[in-house]
Scaffold this motif. Structure first.
Motif: not given
Ligand SMILES: C[S@@+](CC[C@H](N)C(=O)[O-])C[C@H]1O[C@@H](n2cnc3c(N)ncnc32)[C@H](O)[C@@H]1O
Length: 270
Positions: A36-40, A45-50, A61-64, A67-69
């Protein structure tokens, strides 16, 4: 038809808005998140869930902070591991074994006593889906509330009926295919379970101590059940690094004894 089912599975491989995803860094760092809209945020680091929308499950997905998740479709097990746990919950090895022993399948009606945190409830719901139903009984309202929230979070709400009740005197439902009992004095549930089950219906009891297992076994035999087995499952995890494959130093030594029994109808003359 074959083409159509390939299309359906391709669609289900794609991440959609509102999906719950498993974000996996390693065995200790994994999270369930709603797309959903918002950051994880993670500690790396973080990334945009959308940003996940439209991607295929199984990618990463790579965080800011770089870090690869890995992004997986969560299994019932992943969701159960993320549950709030106001009570002790059963271990996957005991749940999985019991489900197979009980022969749980689509369309079954299953009664459960001792909802606790709803871990076993969720596994049962997964097993009876899409046409079956789990009827679960819990005497402590605060545990029932927590379990309901957990089961809803897992998406199994429509498959579960919750009762804030002690069913010792009798279950509200009849014609059950199976009964599962996970509480301190399971022998008290034997008579009610016998009355609620179909002939040959199965019962699984989980007991942490030998004394409880013995009392349950006596009650089952006296109460018109045939005991198929009582087992303890020991699970040893292994290190999987090449050249160093060996069991982990520590293991979980004891969880529960699992007793499986079947309802016998009274003998009739030939
Ligand atoms: C160990 S917990 C069950 C955990 C559950 N199997 C799970 O995996 O999340 C046992 C639960 O049984 C409930 N309980 C104990 N006696 C009961 C009874 N007579 N009727 C209904 N619930 C009972 C307790 O309140 C507790 O929540």
């Amino acid at each position: 038809m074959a083409l159509q089912s390939r299309r359906v599975s391709a669609l289900s491989r794609e991440i959609k808005l509102g999906d719950r995803v498993l974000l996996y860094q390693d065995v200790r760092r994994k999270w369930i998140a709603k797309v959903e809209p918002g950051r994880f945020h993670t500690h790396r680091g973080y990334f945009e869930l959308a940003e996940l929308v439209g991607r295929e499950y199984g990618g990463s997905i790579r965080t800011s902070m770089g870090q690869n998740l890995a992004v997986f479709k969560p299994r019932a097990l992943d969701i159960v591991e993320s549950f709030d746990r106001p009570t002790q919950i059963l271990y996957p090895k005991d749940i999985g074994y019991a489900l197979f022993q009980l022969g749980i399948g689509n369309g079954d009606r299953v009664l459960e006593v001792g909802t606790g945190s709803g871990a076993l409830t969720s596994a049962l719901a997964r097993g009876v889906a899409p046409d079956g139903q789990v009827f679960t009984y819990e005497m402590r309202p605060e545990f029932l509330r927590a379990a309901r929230a957990n089961v809803d979070k897992a998406g199994f709400g429509p498959l579960v009926t919750f009762h804030n009740e002690d069913p010792t005197e009798g279950f509200e439902e009849k014609e059950a295919d199976a009964v599962v009992v996970d509480l301190g004095d399971p022998w008290r549930m034997v008579a009610a379970a016998w009355r609620a089950l179909i002939g040959g219906g199965l019962l699984a009891g989980f007991t942490p101590t030998i004394n409880q297992l013995e009392k349950l076994a006596v009650a089952l035999r006296e109460g018109g059940f045939m005991i198929l087995e009582a087992v303890e499952l020991l699970m040893r995890e292994f290190k999987t690094e090449a050249g160093k494959i060996r069991p982990e130093t520590r293991m979980i030594g004891h969880t529960a004894y699992v007793t499986i029994a079947r309802k016998l109808l009274p003998a009739s003359d030939v």
